[in-house]
Motif scaffolding. Structure first.
Motif, PDB file in Angstrom:
ATOM      1  N   ALA A 275      11.532  45.466   5.289  1.00 28.93           N
ATOM      2  CA  ALA A 275      11.927  45.736   3.908  1.00 28.93           C
ATOM      3  C   ALA A 275      10.737  46.267   3.124  1.00 28.93           C
ATOM      4  O   ALA A 275       9.599  45.818   3.309  1.00 28.93           O
ATOM      5  CB  ALA A 275      12.463  44.464   3.255  1.00 28.93           C
ATOM      6  N   THR A 276      10.999  47.225   2.228  1.00 28.60           N
ATOM      7  CA  THR A 276       9.943  47.774   1.384  1.00 28.60           C
ATOM      8  C   THR A 276      10.529  48.254   0.069  1.00 28.60           C
ATOM      9  O   THR A 276      11.744  48.408  -0.073  1.00 28.60           O
ATOM     10  CB  THR A 276       9.201  48.919   2.103  1.00 28.60           C
ATOM     11  OG1 THR A 276       8.032  49.257   1.365  1.00 28.60           O
ATOM     12  CG2 THR A 276      10.098  50.149   2.240  1.00 28.60           C
ATOM     13  N   LYS A 277       9.664  48.473  -0.884  1.00 24.69           N
ATOM     14  CA  LYS A 277      10.028  48.999  -2.208  1.00 24.69           C
ATOM     15  C   LYS A 277       9.175  50.238  -2.448  1.00 24.69           C
ATOM     16  O   LYS A 277       7.966  50.218  -2.209  1.00 24.69           O
ATOM     17  CB  LYS A 277       9.742  47.928  -3.262  1.00 24.69           C
ATOM     18  CG  LYS A 277       9.512  48.431  -4.686  1.00 24.69           C
ATOM     19  CD  LYS A 277      10.800  48.782  -5.380  1.00 24.69           C
ATOM     20  CE  LYS A 277      10.571  49.038  -6.866  1.00 24.69           C
ATOM     21  NZ  LYS A 277       9.617  50.125  -7.154  1.00 24.69           N
ATOM     22  N   THR A 278       9.793  51.324  -2.890  1.00 26.05           N
ATOM     23  CA  THR A 278       9.034  52.550  -3.106  1.00 26.05           C
ATOM     24  C   THR A 278       9.199  53.057  -4.534  1.00 26.05           C
ATOM     25  O   THR A 278      10.263  52.905  -5.149  1.00 26.05           O
ATOM     26  CB  THR A 278       9.453  53.641  -2.101  1.00 26.05           C
ATOM     27  OG1 THR A 278       8.507  54.704  -2.136  1.00 26.05           O
ATOM     28  CG2 THR A 278      10.848  54.186  -2.410  1.00 26.05           C
ATOM     29  N   PHE A 279       8.115  53.643  -5.047  1.00 20.82           N
ATOM     30  CA  PHE A 279       8.113  54.197  -6.399  1.00 20.82           C
ATOM     31  C   PHE A 279       7.079  55.316  -6.455  1.00 20.82           C
ATOM     32  O   PHE A 279       5.870  55.075  -6.321  1.00 20.82           O
ATOM     33  CB  PHE A 279       7.783  53.100  -7.416  1.00 20.82           C
ATOM     34  CG  PHE A 279       7.755  53.565  -8.848  1.00 20.82           C
ATOM     35  CD1 PHE A 279       8.923  53.977  -9.477  1.00 20.82           C
ATOM     36  CD2 PHE A 279       6.570  53.598  -9.565  1.00 20.82           C
ATOM     37  CE1 PHE A 279       8.914  54.402 -10.799  1.00 20.82           C
ATOM     38  CE2 PHE A 279       6.543  54.018 -10.888  1.00 20.82           C
ATOM     39  CZ  PHE A 279       7.721  54.424 -11.506  1.00 20.82           C
ATOM     40  N   LEU A 280       7.567  56.560  -6.596  1.00 19.97           N
ATOM     41  CA  LEU A 280       6.712  57.736  -6.779  1.00 19.97           C
ATOM     42  C   LEU A 280       5.745  57.982  -5.624  1.00 19.97           C
ATOM     43  O   LEU A 280       4.705  58.615  -5.793  1.00 19.97           O
ATOM     44  CB  LEU A 280       5.907  57.599  -8.085  1.00 19.97           C
ATOM     45  CG  LEU A 280       6.736  57.484  -9.379  1.00 19.97           C
ATOM     46  CD1 LEU A 280       5.827  57.195 -10.565  1.00 19.97           C
ATOM     47  CD2 LEU A 280       7.542  58.763  -9.611  1.00 19.97           C
TER      48      LEU A 280
END
Length: 525
Positions: A275-280
């Motif tokens: 699981a990961t979270k991405t932003f820009l």
């Protein structure tokens, strides 16, 4: 003479340094503790301990079984049988679904054995010695259970360990009083007077102490006020003496077991979701995915994405979930974690890179064999320096003004059988965890841009945390040359990621610590 003095000083200094280094190394390396699963049996119901066949000292006493009460007692042998009953002149039938029949005959026994193994592991993680029944022996004339007595809401149990150890007298009498339930007896013993059956106050009296004690073995408690997580305080009295004990009222903890077939080695694709979270940072995200696929081509990757202009990430075993723009770091982690279906999840930042020593099998191995809920690894920078971020947390009571949070670098002890692995309270942002424990703690969605330690503070007392320095993941380089032109995404990322205290409420974490966690200060070392 002068040389001898100098030599003596050198010997003394050397000795002191040796002692200091020895003590320091002991404190730093800690000691080794075995936290592997141990063989454990499930406690049985008191009726199975021979309630109806008493100890030899009570064998001569007769009793009459009170069927209407005895049938209400909780036992460990619920039946999956169809029942019929007359209701308003009509036959009412209870439907029964036997769940093991959904498995074919060939696999049924193997599934049962695998489920029992997982259940025993679950019990060892959830149960503690505080759950066991302990009986307070009669320092006063009264014996009673000090801990471990539980009843399910609106159900009936026998109260274990009640006894009166009094000297000879004409009449022996005891009284029981409850607040959230009633007392009764599962059988009536000859020569004992009973008052208050089915009420919140029960009185038992007899001229023979053995008869009274045998009757006390049949005393039941029925919860009558529904509250699925509370306790009733029972007062137990005799002439000139009083004791109090609690009966915990709660539903059983329903296990969450994962049905993964036993194979030689570990089937990472069946056990783990990344699981990961991405932003820009789509360029970094694609680099991460490419590195994962090099070593784990079939592992599911869950992505929480709160970009303003989202880009679809294509590929097998990829689940991408879009959120409102800049919804936030912890909100994204909640979303990603909520979609995990496997027994374990591996959390990675979107700028990590898998390498040959990113061995998820090592993390699975320690979680499968110990009571740990989470195990972290080590993050390696371009400089080849690796970080584990191991911290110990503690809360000191502080009275009306709030408590004090203590944060210390280091760990508690090493894990027996797992070199390079230790136990701490907070670890690096690269970890594998039991999925249901992550759901239990969750991530505070107020924390939008910066945050990490906050999760472990919320999980203090809920998570058993470890860290293994020999499982490494690389960190994408943050080094930029002066002549390198930054992209618009990089500029925007820096603007949102590294907010100043005056912008976007950079003191939000401290406000949450103060109010939500009721801390008045944080001390770090």
């Amino acid at each position: 003479m002068r040389r001898k003095k100098i030599l003596c000083y050198l010997v003394l200094v050397t000795l002191l340094l040796t002692v200091f280094i020895t003590v320091y190394m002991h404190l730093e390396l800690g000691y080794v503790v075995d936290i592997k699963y141990q063989t454990q049996s499930i406690p049985q119901n008191l009726l199975e301990y021979g309630l109806w066949e008493p100890l030899e000292q009570y064998a001569h006493l007769s009793y009459k079984r009170k069927e209407i009460v005895a049938r209400q007692l909780t036992t460990n042998n619920c039946k999956c049988e169809k029942e019929e009953a007359w209701l308003n002149g009509l036959i009412s039938r209870h439907s029964v679904t036997e769940l093991e029949l959904v498995f074919n005959a060939a696999e049924r026994q193997e599934v049962k054995q695998r489920r029992e193994k997982e259940y025993q592991h679950f019990l060892q993680r959830m149960k503690t010695p505080a759950d066991a029944v302990l009986i307070a022996k009669a320092n006063s004339p009264l014996e009673y259970p000090m801990q471990g007595v539980e009843v399910r809401p609106m159900k009936t149990i026998l109260i274990p360990g009640l006894s009166l150890q009094a000297k000879s007298q004409q009449l022996f009498e005891v009284n029981l009083t409850a607040n959230l339930g009633t007392f009764d007896v599962a059988a009536e013993v000859e020569g004992v007077k009973i008052e208050g059956e089915g009420e919140m106050h029960l009185s038992l009296s007899s001229s023979q102490v053995d008869n009274l004690n045998r009757q006390l073995q049949f005393v039941t408690y029925t919860n009558t006020v529904f509250n699925p997580n509370t306790a009733d305080t029972v007062l137990f009295k005799t002439d000139g003496h009083q004791a109090a004990f609690t009966i915990r009222i709660r539903h059983p903890i329903i296990p969450k077991l994962y049905n993964v077939r036993n194979l030689s080695g570990y089937n990472i694709s069946a056990l783990v979701t990344i699981a990961t979270k991405t932003f820009l940072r789509y360029d970094k995200l694609r680099q991460l995915i490419s590195s994962i696929r090099k070593y784990y081509p079939n592992v599911t990757i869950v992505i929480a994405d709160d970009n303003d202009k989202p880009q679809k990430i294509d590929g097998a075993f990829i689940e991408q979930y879009f959120m409102p723009f800049k919804k936030g770091w912890f909100a994204g982690r909640n979303l990603a974690v909520s979609q995990v279906k496997t027994k374990y999840l591996l959390w990675v930042d979107d700028d990590f890179i898998f390498a040959s020593d990113t061995k998820l099998e090592k993390m699975v191995d320690i979680l499968e064999k110990t009571t740990l809920d989470m195990v972290g690894g080590s993050v390696r920078e371009v400089t080849k320096y690796s970080a584990t971020f191991r911290h110990k947390l503690s809360v000191e009571p502080g009275g009306k003004e709030g408590d004090c949070l203590q944060i210390h670098r280091g760990y508690y002890h090493e894990v027996e059988g797992f070199p390079n692995c230790v136990v701490a309270d907070a670890i690096i942002n690269f970890f594998m965890a039991r999925t249901e424990k992550m759901w239990q703690v969750g991530f505070d969605p107020h924390i939008s841009r910066q945050g990490h330690l906050e999760f472990f503070i919320d999980g203090l007392g809920l998570l058993h945390v470890g860290s293994c320095s020999d499982v490494m993941v690389d960190h994408a380089s943050k080094i930029t040359m002066p002549w390198t032109k930054k992209s618009e995404s990089e500029k925007m990322y820096k603007q949102f990621r590294y907010v100043r205290a005056s912008e976007d409420d950079g003191n939000l974490q401290n406000k949450l610590f103060y109010f939500k966690n009721r801390f008045k200060c944080i001390r770090s070392s």
